[in-house]
Design a protein around this motif. Structure first.
Motif, PDB file in Angstrom:
ATOM      1  N   ALA A  26     -14.005   4.380 -20.829  1.00  0.00           N
ATOM      2  CA  ALA A  26     -15.126   3.529 -21.232  1.00  0.00           C
ATOM      3  C   ALA A  26     -16.256   3.505 -20.200  1.00  0.00           C
ATOM      4  O   ALA A  26     -17.332   3.002 -20.477  1.00  0.00           O
ATOM      5  CB  ALA A  26     -14.683   2.104 -21.576  1.00  0.00           C
ATOM      6  N   ASP A  82      -7.917  10.162 -17.578  1.00  0.00           N
ATOM      7  CA  ASP A  82      -9.235   9.824 -18.107  1.00  0.00           C
ATOM      8  C   ASP A  82      -9.227   9.897 -19.641  1.00  0.00           C
ATOM      9  O   ASP A  82      -8.894  10.934 -20.218  1.00  0.00           O
ATOM     10  CB  ASP A  82     -10.252  10.831 -17.525  1.00  0.00           C
ATOM     11  N   LEU A  83      -9.603   8.803 -20.257  1.00  0.00           N
ATOM     12  CA  LEU A  83      -9.647   8.694 -21.731  1.00  0.00           C
ATOM     13  C   LEU A  83     -11.095   8.499 -22.154  1.00  0.00           C
ATOM     14  O   LEU A  83     -11.786   7.627 -21.634  1.00  0.00           O
ATOM     15  CB  LEU A  83      -8.808   7.475 -22.153  1.00  0.00           C
ATOM     16  N   THR A 105     -14.186  -1.452 -29.266  1.00  0.00           N
ATOM     17  CA  THR A 105     -13.089  -0.682 -29.859  1.00  0.00           C
ATOM     18  C   THR A 105     -11.911  -0.455 -28.901  1.00  0.00           C
ATOM     19  O   THR A 105     -10.853   0.006 -29.323  1.00  0.00           O
ATOM     20  CB  THR A 105     -13.598   0.717 -30.282  1.00  0.00           C
ATOM     21  N   GLY A 106     -12.105  -0.760 -27.607  1.00  0.00           N
ATOM     22  CA  GLY A 106     -11.073  -0.461 -26.608  1.00  0.00           C
ATOM     23  C   GLY A 106      -9.737  -1.148 -26.886  1.00  0.00           C
ATOM     24  O   GLY A 106      -8.696  -0.490 -26.954  1.00  0.00           O
ATOM     25  N   LYS A 148     -17.882  -3.502 -19.203  1.00  0.00           N
ATOM     26  CA  LYS A 148     -18.149  -2.296 -18.413  1.00  0.00           C
ATOM     27  C   LYS A 148     -18.938  -2.637 -17.160  1.00  0.00           C
ATOM     28  O   LYS A 148     -19.831  -3.466 -17.197  1.00  0.00           O
ATOM     29  CB  LYS A 148     -18.958  -1.310 -19.256  1.00  0.00           C
ATOM     30  N   GLY A 208     -14.073   8.197 -25.375  1.00  0.00           N
ATOM     31  CA  GLY A 208     -14.339   7.934 -26.784  1.00  0.00           C
ATOM     32  C   GLY A 208     -15.589   7.108 -26.926  1.00  0.00           C
ATOM     33  O   GLY A 208     -16.147   6.625 -25.937  1.00  0.00           O
ATOM     34  N   LEU A 209     -16.037   6.961 -28.154  1.00  0.00           N
ATOM     35  CA  LEU A 209     -17.212   6.134 -28.406  1.00  0.00           C
ATOM     36  C   LEU A 209     -17.139   5.560 -29.806  1.00  0.00           C
ATOM     37  O   LEU A 209     -16.593   6.182 -30.717  1.00  0.00           O
ATOM     38  CB  LEU A 209     -18.504   6.924 -28.180  1.00  0.00           C
ATOM     39  N   ARG A 218     -24.777  10.367 -18.133  1.00  0.00           N
ATOM     40  CA  ARG A 218     -25.399  10.390 -19.446  1.00  0.00           C
ATOM     41  C   ARG A 218     -26.796  10.972 -19.267  1.00  0.00           C
ATOM     42  O   ARG A 218     -27.435  10.741 -18.238  1.00  0.00           O
ATOM     43  CB  ARG A 218     -25.527   8.970 -20.009  1.00  0.00           C
ATOM     44  N   SER A 259     -20.780  -1.885 -31.368  1.00  0.00           N
ATOM     45  CA  SER A 259     -21.015  -1.599 -29.961  1.00  0.00           C
ATOM     46  C   SER A 259     -22.397  -2.123 -29.642  1.00  0.00           C
ATOM     47  O   SER A 259     -23.363  -1.804 -30.323  1.00  0.00           O
ATOM     48  CB  SER A 259     -20.910  -0.094 -29.763  1.00  0.00           C
TER      49      SER A 259
HETATM   50  O1  DLL Z   1     -16.212   2.832 -24.482  1.00  0.00           O
HETATM   51  C1  DLL Z   1     -14.643   3.456 -26.204  1.00  0.00           C
HETATM   52  C2  DLL Z   1     -13.560   3.524 -25.200  1.00  0.00           C
HETATM   53  C3  DLL Z   1     -12.724   2.448 -24.987  1.00  0.00           C
HETATM   54  C4  DLL Z   1     -13.319   4.697 -24.496  1.00  0.00           C
HETATM   55  C5  DLL Z   1     -11.679   2.505 -24.089  1.00  0.00           C
HETATM   56  C6  DLL Z   1     -12.269   4.788 -23.595  1.00  0.00           C
HETATM   57  C7  DLL Z   1     -11.458   3.693 -23.397  1.00  0.00           C
HETATM   58  P1  DLL Z   1     -18.417   2.474 -26.494  1.00  0.00           P
HETATM   59  O2  DLL Z   1     -18.445   1.078 -25.997  1.00  0.00           O
HETATM   60  O3  DLL Z   1     -19.076   2.776 -27.786  1.00  0.00           O
HETATM   61  O4  DLL Z   1     -16.960   2.980 -26.654  1.00  0.00           O
HETATM   62  O5  DLL Z   1     -19.066   3.365 -25.342  1.00  0.00           O
HETATM   63  C8  DLL Z   1     -19.092   4.758 -25.446  1.00  0.00           C
HETATM   64  O6  DLL Z   1     -19.008   4.970 -23.024  1.00  0.00           O
HETATM   65  O7  DLL Z   1     -20.760   7.406 -24.955  1.00  0.00           O
HETATM   66  C9  DLL Z   1     -19.789   7.166 -22.720  1.00  0.00           C
HETATM   67  O8  DLL Z   1     -21.114   7.087 -22.259  1.00  0.00           O
HETATM   68  C10 DLL Z   1     -18.968   6.043 -22.112  1.00  0.00           C
HETATM   69  N1  DLL Z   1     -17.576   6.467 -21.928  1.00  0.00           N
HETATM   70  C11 DLL Z   1     -16.512   6.214 -22.694  1.00  0.00           C
HETATM   71  N2  DLL Z   1     -15.396   6.768 -22.160  1.00  0.00           N
HETATM   72  C12 DLL Z   1     -15.785   7.401 -21.036  1.00  0.00           C
HETATM   73  C13 DLL Z   1     -15.123   8.167 -20.037  1.00  0.00           C
HETATM   74  C14 DLL Z   1     -16.000   3.061 -25.659  1.00  0.00           C
HETATM   75  N3  DLL Z   1     -13.814   8.393 -20.067  1.00  0.00           N
HETATM   76  C15 DLL Z   1     -19.742   5.352 -24.208  1.00  0.00           C
HETATM   77  N4  DLL Z   1     -15.871   8.682 -19.035  1.00  0.00           N
HETATM   78  C16 DLL Z   1     -19.700   6.852 -24.207  1.00  0.00           C
HETATM   79  C17 DLL Z   1     -17.203   8.473 -18.977  1.00  0.00           C
HETATM   80  C18 DLL Z   1     -17.177   7.215 -20.886  1.00  0.00           C
HETATM   81  N5  DLL Z   1     -17.872   7.743 -19.868  1.00  0.00           N
END
Ligand code: DLL
Length: 428
Positions: A210, A231-232, A138-139, A420, A234-235, A325, A89
């Motif tokens: 994401a 709403d999904l 990872t998405g 994003k 993860g990180l 955040r 990431s």
């Molecule tokens: O964004 C993983 C992901 C992929 C989640 C697809 C959902 C769908 P990273 O790039 O590591 O991983 O970013 C993680 O994104 O700490 C939040 O700040 C933000 N984030 C992820 N999902 C949400 C959400 C992916 N549903 C960082 N609502 C996290 C708000 C989100 N913020």
């Protein structure tokens, strides 16, 4: 219907699973990751001191910077020969955060994602159009594994190529669209330009994540595309997508798979646990990750936890959707506010399109905040009138007045097709 029994199990059963897996995780981290051994030695804690999740606060926390400092593999608990996949990431600065998975870890992730999709209402006979990015992010991979494990069909189109997305969605009859909230709105906009009514597109569920998504933004997605918006969350540091998701029955908080990821909520300034039900920073400990066990990760994401049973029957904890955040907090002339609070207010106003940007500058040692808001295509009011309305609403609801507020014409704010969306530009 829940995908696994643990989702509706008694709280005591969930606790028992967590306690056992926490002990294993701590043993693994202590024995195989020097970083954790040193931190625990410093705190005077041994694996034997951790008997249950009640002891979790004795453990050290992990921060974003630790991933960077331990780049590339300082946090790995297994030999490279056992690693089956690596993701990363990238932040805006510094080294990427590298994460690794063993074969078992990939199976756990796939199951968490399959559970998530089932919770969102995805059925094995559905076609899931996966418009999350593939590659180190990872998405793409997360959604793919989940859909395959569930037995659904998957279209791995990835982000971008919006015209093709729409063409294939129509021709193949995709039931589910998985992408960021901002991209789903862009697909709706593009579809309209191509002469489709976005409400007639075959998709009935959008699984967005994401990025933060406020309630008015979700309503806009649901209305524009005539879908259920789920709403999904993860990180990467914890696993990727599939840590938590809303159920399609209630859409009332995200079920967090706490048998795999142990959540706490702490005060972001002091790191102390908050009272149950209070808002704070989400902290997660992985419970089933061999290649890269993570103790008490400070996610930076603000939320609350709710242990009441959900309408859908699940007993597993729910988290509030993350709209901010801890490090997004804007401090403007003594007022603290999150960008999402601004979004919440402006998107409720008729004639405002779901596109805006916030620019921060420092001038004469003072913080200056400039807000740009896009006018809706079908707006009834002109831009001057709209400017007054937006100004007044921000003042009335948030006691906030930007240093400048510009209303721009429809389409003027740049759209994000891949990755994003960025709405806050800090030039200080
Ligand atoms: O964004 C993983 C992901 C992929 C989640 C697809 C959902 C769908 P990273 O790039 O590591 O991983 O970013 C993680 O994104 O700490 C939040 O700040 C933000 N984030 C992820 N999902 C949400 C959400 C992916 N549903 C960082 N609502 C996290 C708000 C989100 N913020």
């Amino acid at each position: 219907m829940a995908y696994t029994e643990i989702e509706t199990a008694d709280r005591s059963e969930i606790r028992a699973v967590q306690n056992e897996r926490l002990q294993e995780t701590v043993r693994n981290a202590y024995a195989n990751v020097e970083f954790y051994r040193e931190q625990m030695d410093e705190l005077g804690v041994e694996p034997a001191d951790i008997e249950s999740v009640a002891d979790v606060t004795k453990l050290p926390t992990t921060r974003k910077e630790d991933f960077r400092d331990q780049y590339p593999d300082g946090l790995f608990a297994v030999d490279h020969s056992e690693v089956r996949r690596i993701h990363a990431s990238s932040g805006t600065t510094g080294k990427p955060k590298i994460v690794a998975y063993t074969e078992d870890d990939l199976a756990v992730w796939s199951e968490a994602m399959a559970r998530s999709l089932a919770c969102a209402g995805v059925e094995p006979d559905h076609l899931v159009q996966n418009a999350y990015g593939y590659g180190l992010f990872t998405g793409g991979a997360g959604l793919q594994q989940g859909a395959e494990t569930l037995g659904a069909a998957l279209l791995p189109i990835g982000g971008g190529q919006t015209e093709k997305q729409i063409e294939m969605m129509v021709d193949l009859g995709s039931d589910v669209l998985a992408c960021t909230p901002s991209y789903s709105l862009y697909i709706a906009e593009k579809a309209e330009q191509l002469g489709h009514d976005p409400r007639d597109l075959p998709v009935s569920t959008v699984i967005f994540g994401a990025e933060p998504c406020t309630e008015p933004m979700r309503e806009e997605i649901e209305r524009r595309l005539d879908v259920t918006g789920i709403d999904l969350y993860g990180l990467s540091e914890i696993v990727g997508p599939g840590v938590a998701i809303e159920c399609h029955e209630a859409q009332d908080g995200l079920h967090l798979w706490e048998d795999r990821f142990y959540p706490e909520v702490v005060n972001p300034d002091t790191g102390e646990p908050v009272e149950e039900g209070q808002e704070g920073e989400l902290v997660i400990t992985t419970l089933s990750k061999d290649a890269l066990p993570v103790l008490r990760y400070r996610t930076g994401d603000m939320t609350t936890l709710n242990y009441d049973q959900c309408e859908c029957g699940r007993t597993i904890v729910r988290m509030d959707n993350v709209t901010g955040r801890a490090d997004d907090l804007l401090i403007v002339r003594g007022i603290n506010l999150y960008p999402s609070q601004i979004e919440d207010v402006i998107l409720e106003i008729d004639d405002v399109a779901p596109y805006y940007r916030i620019d921060l500058y420092e001038r004469n040692n003072l913080d200056v905040i400039e807000l740009t808001v896009e006018q809706d295509e079908d707006a009834q009011r002109d831009r001057d009138e709209l400017q007054d309305v937006v100004f007044d609403r921000l003042d009335a609801v948030l006691a906030f007045t930007p240093d400048s507020l510009e209303i721009v014409e429809p389409g003027a704010i740049e759209r994000t097709e891949v990755g994003k969306v960025k709405r806050v530009y800090d030039h200080r």
